[in-house]
Write a protein that holds these residues in place. Structure first.
Motif, PDB file in Angstrom:
ATOM      1  N   LEU A   1      -8.203 -41.690 -61.818  1.00 29.92           N
ATOM      2  CA  LEU A   1      -7.994 -43.066 -62.018  1.00 29.92           C
ATOM      3  C   LEU A   1      -8.706 -43.897 -60.418  1.00 29.92           C
ATOM      4  CD1 LEU A   1      -6.024 -44.246 -64.684  1.00 29.92           C
ATOM      5  CD2 LEU A   1      -8.345 -44.271 -64.710  1.00 29.92           C
ATOM      6  N   PRO A   2      -9.664 -44.223 -60.384  1.00 27.44           N
ATOM      7  CA  PRO A   2      -9.520 -44.695 -58.704  1.00 27.44           C
ATOM      8  C   PRO A   2      -8.880 -45.967 -58.585  1.00 27.44           C
ATOM      9  CG  PRO A   2     -11.675 -45.815 -60.960  1.00 27.44           C
ATOM     10  CD  PRO A   2     -10.835 -44.919 -61.183  1.00 27.44           C
ATOM     11  N   LEU A   3      -8.049 -45.830 -57.698  1.00 28.15           N
ATOM     12  CA  LEU A   3      -7.041 -47.054 -57.557  1.00 28.15           C
ATOM     13  C   LEU A   3      -7.427 -48.566 -56.556  1.00 28.15           C
ATOM     14  CD1 LEU A   3      -5.171 -44.397 -54.783  1.00 28.15           C
ATOM     15  CD2 LEU A   3      -4.500 -45.527 -57.413  1.00 28.15           C
ATOM     16  N   GLY A   4      -8.840 -48.218 -56.127  1.00 30.96           N
ATOM     17  CA  GLY A   4      -8.745 -49.731 -55.399  1.00 30.96           C
ATOM     18  C   GLY A   4     -10.614 -50.462 -56.156  1.00 30.96           C
ATOM     19  N   GLN A   5     -11.255 -50.834 -55.266  1.00 27.77           N
ATOM     20  CA  GLN A   5     -12.362 -51.271 -55.047  1.00 27.77           C
ATOM     21  C   GLN A   5     -13.365 -50.522 -55.602  1.00 27.77           C
ATOM     22  OE1 GLN A   5     -13.442 -55.468 -53.863  1.00 27.77           O
ATOM     23  NE2 GLN A   5     -15.388 -54.648 -52.980  1.00 27.77           N
ATOM     24  N   LEU A   6     -13.957 -50.230 -56.341  1.00 23.17           N
ATOM     25  CA  LEU A   6     -15.176 -49.659 -56.317  1.00 23.17           C
ATOM     26  C   LEU A   6     -16.072 -49.941 -55.516  1.00 23.17           C
ATOM     27  CD1 LEU A   6     -15.909 -49.576 -60.192  1.00 23.17           C
ATOM     28  CD2 LEU A   6     -14.217 -47.511 -58.859  1.00 23.17           C
ATOM     29  N   GLU A   7     -17.002 -48.395 -54.910  1.00 20.25           N
ATOM     30  CA  GLU A   7     -18.118 -49.124 -53.929  1.00 20.25           C
ATOM     31  C   GLU A   7     -18.821 -48.129 -54.046  1.00 20.25           C
ATOM     32  OE1 GLU A   7     -15.648 -47.322 -50.306  1.00 20.25           O
ATOM     33  OE2 GLU A   7     -14.441 -48.257 -50.132  1.00 20.25           O
ATOM     34  N   HIS A   8     -21.004 -48.558 -53.626  1.00 22.05           N
ATOM     35  CA  HIS A   8     -20.980 -48.194 -53.572  1.00 22.05           C
ATOM     36  C   HIS A   8     -22.009 -46.771 -52.610  1.00 22.05           C
ATOM     37  CE1 HIS A   8     -25.834 -48.362 -54.357  1.00 22.05           C
ATOM     38  NE2 HIS A   8     -25.156 -48.058 -55.840  1.00 22.05           N
ATOM     39  N   SER A   9     -22.617 -45.663 -53.359  1.00 16.91           N
ATOM     40  CA  SER A   9     -22.522 -44.863 -52.973  1.00 16.91           C
ATOM     41  C   SER A   9     -24.307 -44.577 -53.190  1.00 16.91           C
ATOM     42  CB  SER A   9     -21.984 -43.919 -51.970  1.00 16.91           C
ATOM     43  OG  SER A   9     -21.819 -43.288 -53.659  1.00 16.91           O
TER      44      SER A   9
ATOM     45  N   ARG B   1     -12.237 -36.029 -54.589  1.00 16.82           N
ATOM     46  CA  ARG B   1     -11.117 -37.170 -54.290  1.00 16.82           C
ATOM     47  C   ARG B   1     -11.257 -38.449 -54.298  1.00 16.82           C
ATOM     48  NH1 ARG B   1     -11.386 -35.391 -47.473  1.00 16.82           N
ATOM     49  NH2 ARG B   1     -13.666 -36.207 -48.493  1.00 16.82           N
ATOM     50  N   ARG B   2     -12.255 -38.542 -54.832  1.00 15.20           N
ATOM     51  CA  ARG B   2     -12.859 -40.453 -55.064  1.00 15.20           C
ATOM     52  C   ARG B   2     -13.043 -39.952 -57.238  1.00 15.20           C
ATOM     53  NH1 ARG B   2     -13.824 -42.999 -50.695  1.00 15.20           N
ATOM     54  NH2 ARG B   2     -14.923 -44.455 -52.565  1.00 15.20           N
TER      55      ARG B   2
ATOM     56  N   THR C   1     -17.278 -45.517 -56.831  1.00 15.38           N
ATOM     57  CA  THR C   1     -16.240 -45.442 -56.955  1.00 15.38           C
ATOM     58  C   THR C   1     -14.775 -45.258 -55.934  1.00 15.38           C
ATOM     59  OG1 THR C   1     -17.164 -43.543 -55.191  1.00 15.38           O
ATOM     60  CG2 THR C   1     -17.073 -42.459 -57.171  1.00 15.38           C
ATOM     61  N   SER C   2     -14.034 -44.818 -56.108  1.00 17.75           N
ATOM     62  CA  SER C   2     -12.943 -45.546 -54.843  1.00 17.75           C
ATOM     63  C   SER C   2     -12.326 -44.401 -54.615  1.00 17.75           C
ATOM     64  CB  SER C   2     -12.123 -46.940 -55.784  1.00 17.75           C
ATOM     65  OG  SER C   2     -10.915 -46.513 -54.777  1.00 17.75           O
ATOM     66  N   GLY C   3     -11.321 -44.067 -53.469  1.00 18.11           N
ATOM     67  CA  GLY C   3      -9.891 -43.016 -53.675  1.00 18.11           C
ATOM     68  C   GLY C   3      -9.314 -43.255 -54.975  1.00 18.11           C
TER      69      GLY C   3
END
Length: 534
Positions: free
Chosen positions: A317-325, A333-334, A395-397
Motif C-alpha cells: 500500500l502507498p503511504l503518502g500522496q501519489l506522485e506521477h511518473s 519499493r513503491r 505511486t508513493s513509497g
C-alpha cells in the motif's frame, strides 16, 4: 460535494462556531491530561483517527465542535486551577531553616530546588489521585515535566531501603548537596532525558487493553445491553462495524514506523466520472468459465476461499500522496496504479486471464497487485506471458505490512470465534474488514479515511490471490473449471490433496458440488452467484 457534505456546510454556517485553540495546543492539553485519543474519541462519539486529524490541522464542525471546544476549555481551566496552589510554594521563608540549625539531630537541610521547580506552573502538577512514580513505582502526588514522580528524592526509594534514622548532616566537603536539584527533576529549559524509565514504572505508560480486547469488549457490551438477545446484539455491532474498525486500526497503528496520509490529493483517474459511475481503475476481477472440459462426466467441486478480503489486507500500500511518473521501470519499493498495455494471454482454455475478462483492447489503468502478478508470470520461473508495457504511474513509497497488525487482530478474533462457535463475534469481525475495504473510497459512511487507491489495491489483491490458487490447482493436476470474484474456485479432481479443508483463512471449504461434462449439463448448485466474505 455529497448531500451530507452540503448539510454539514449548511449547519456550520448557522450561528457562530465555538472557538478552538491551535492544533498543537489541543494535543498538548490532551496529553497533559494523560488522555488517549481513544478516550476522547469515545466521549465525543468519533473515532481516534478523527481526534488525530483535529490535532494536525483539521477542524470539527457543528455540534461535535461545540463539545470538543467545551472539553478543551475545561482541561485548560483545570490545569490553571491545579497549578495555582503550587505557585506560592516557590517562596516560603517559613520552611527555610536557620543555617545554624542545619546540623541538629532529626532534621536535614531541605533542598530549595523543589520550590524552584514548583514555581514553574508548566512543569509541576498536583495530582488529585496519586499515580505510580516513573522511577520507583510507588504512589506519588506530583507530575513533573509530564512524568509522575516524587519531588523529594528521599521519598523515591523502595520502602525496605528507607532508613528510619535521621538524615546525615551536610559536611563541609559537601557544601552543595543541599542545593543540588534532584537528578530526576528536569530543570526548565534543559532537554528531557532520552532514556525511558525502566522497571515497574513502565506499566504506567501502557494501555490497559489490546486490540483483540476491543473486539471482545464491544461484543460483550452489545450482548449486555440487549440482555443476551443475539440477533439484536449482532444488528447493533454490524451498524458500528465501520467506526469500530477505524478505532481498531488506530490502536494497531500505535508506535508504527510509518506515517500515513489519510486524505491525500487524488488524481482524476481515481475519482468517479459521474455520481453513480466508476473511476478509471481496472481491478482485474476474474469472471471466467472454462469453455471445454475433458471428455466424459466429471464431479466438479465449487470451493469457497475463506477470508478473501482479510487475507488481501497484506498487500503493498502507498503511504503518502501519489506522485506521477512516466517512462520509468517498475520500482518494487513503491506502489500505486499504473497505465499499462497488458500482454497477450494464450492460456484461456485452461486458466483465466490475470487481468480478468476485458472486451476493449489497448492500455488500461491497473493496480499494484495486478502489475506485480503480470511481472511475476512473465518472469523466468513461469514464462506464461510477455512483460506488460508500463506507460505512466501514480505511486508513493510503500510497505506490505502497513495493515498487518490490524489484519492479525481481526484474524485472531475470527479464529477464536470459530473455535468457540461464537457467531456474533464472527459476523461482527467479517463486517469490520469487509466494510473497512468497501468504504475507504468515496463513501459517506467513512469520513476518517479517503484512500480509493487502497480500496482498489486491496480488492485487486484478493482477485490476484484467487488467481494464484487457480494456478496452484492447475499445476497440481486439477482441472480448473471456473474462477469468480474473490472467493469462488471450481475444480475437477482430488482437491483435498492440494488445499487444506476448514474455516481458517489458509483453508477452503466446499460451497457446492455438481456434475459436468459431455454427457450432462446438470448443475445442482447456485452457479454464477458470488458469495460474500465466508
Amino acid at each position: 460535494m455529497s448531500d451530507f457534505d452540503a448539510i454539514d456546510s449548511l449547519l456550520a454556517a448557522v450561528g457562530p462556531e465555538a472557538e478552538l485553540p491551535s492544533p498543537q495546543v489541543r494535543q498538548q492539553l490532551r496529553e497533559r491530561a494523560r488522555l488517549s485519543k481513544a478516550q476522547v474519541a469515545r466521549t465525543l462519539g468519533v473515532s481516534p483517527s478523527t481526534i488525530a486529524g483535529w490535532e494536525t490541522g483539521r477542524d470539527p464542525t457543528g455540534e461535535v465542535r461545540t463539545k470538543y471546544a467545551y472539553l478543551l476549555d475545561g482541561l485548560a481551566a483545570k490545569f490553571a486551577a491545579d497549578t495555582a496552589p503550587v505557585t506560592p510554594s516557590a517562596a516560603e521563608p517559613a520552611v527555610t531553616p536557620d543555617p545554624a540549625a542545619a546540623g541538629t539531630a532529626g532534621t536535614s537541610a531541605p533542598s530549595p530546588a523543589v520550590p524552584e521547580e514548583a514555581g514553574d506552573s508548566d512543569e509541576v502538577e498536583t495530582l488529585a489521585v496519586p499515580e505510580p512514580c516513573v522511577l520507583c513505582g510507588h504512589p506519588a502526588g506530583q507530575r513533573v515535566a509530564g512524568f509522575v514522580q516524587h519531588l523529594d528524592p528521599a521519598d523515591c526509594q523502595p520502602a525496605t531501603t528507607k532508613a528510619p534514622a535521621a538524615a546525615p548532616t551536610p559536611t563541609a566537603a559537601q557544601p552543595t548537596q543541599a542545593t543540588k536539584p534532584p537528578s530526576h527533576i528536569r530543570t526548565p529549559g534543559t532537554p528531557r532525558p532520552s532514556e525511558r524509565p525502566h522497571g515497574p514504572a513502565r506499566r504506567a505508560f501502557q494501555e490497559p487493553s489490546g486490540p483483540v480486547d476491543l473486539i471482545g469488549q464491544a461484543v460483550q457490551a452489545a450482548l449486555t445491553e440487549h440482555h443476551g438477545d443475539v440477533e439484536a446484539a449482532t444488528a447493533m455491532l454490524l451498524k458500528r462495524a465501520i467506526p469500530d474498525a477505524m478505532r481498531l486500526l488506530d490502536e494497531t497503528r500505535k508506535g508504527a514506523r510509518y506515517n500515513v496520509i489519510a486524505h491525500p490529493w487524488i488524481p482524476d483517474i481515481l475519482k468517479k466520472q459521474t455520481s453513480r459511475g466508476a473511476d478509471q481503475i481496472w481491478e482485474a476481477r476474474p469472471k471466467w468459465t472454462r469453455a471445454d472440459l475433458p471428455p466424459g462426466r466429471h464431479k466438479v467441486t465449487a470451493l469457497d476461499i475463506n477470508g478473501a478480503y482479510l487475507s488481501a489486507l497484506k498487500t503493498h500500500l502507498p503511504l503518502g500522496q501519489l506522485e506521477h511518473s512516466a517512462g520509468l521501470p517498475h520500482d518494487r519499493r513503491r506502489a500505486g496504479v499504473h497505465l499499462i498495455t497488458p500482454p497477450v494471454w494464450e492460456h484461456e482454455d485452461v486458466l483465466p486471464n490475470p487481468i480478468g475478462q476485458r472486451d476493449e483492447p489497448g492500455p488500461l489503468w491497473v493496480t499494484e497487485p495486478t502489475l506485480r502478478l503480470l511481472l511475476r508470470l512473465s518472469g523466468p520461473k513461469y514464462g506464461l506471458c510477455a512483460p506488460p508495457e508500463i506507460h505512466e504511474s501514480y505511486t508513493s513509497g510503500a510497505t506490505e505490512n502497513l495493515l498487518e497488525k490490524f489484519r492479525i487482530a481481526l484474524k485472531d478474533a475470527r479464529d477464536t470465534a470459530i473455535a468457540e462457535d461464537d457467531e456474533v463475534t464472527l459476523e461482527y469481525v467479517k463486517a469490520m474488514y469487509s466494510k473497512f475495504v468497501s468504504t475507504m473510497g468515496e463513501s459517506n459512511y467513512n469520513r476518517e479515511l479517503y484512500r480509493p487507491d487502497w480500496m482498489h489495491i486491496i480488492r485487486s489483491q484478493a482477485f490476484s490471490n484467487l488467481w494464484l490458487k487457480a494456478l496452484k490447482a492447475h499445476d497440481e493436476g486439477l482441472a480448473v473449471v471456473r474462477a469468480m470474484g474473490t472467493d469462488e474456485l471450481h475444480v475437477i479432481g482430488d482437491w483435498r490433496s492440494v488445499f487444506p479443508e476448514g474455516r481458517a483463512v489458509t483453508e477452503v471449504k466446499v460451497k457446492d458440488t455438481y456434475t459436468a461434462g459431455t454427457d450432462t449439463t446438470e448443475h445442482t448448485g447456485t452457479d454464477g452467484e458470488e458469495e460474500g466474505e465466508e
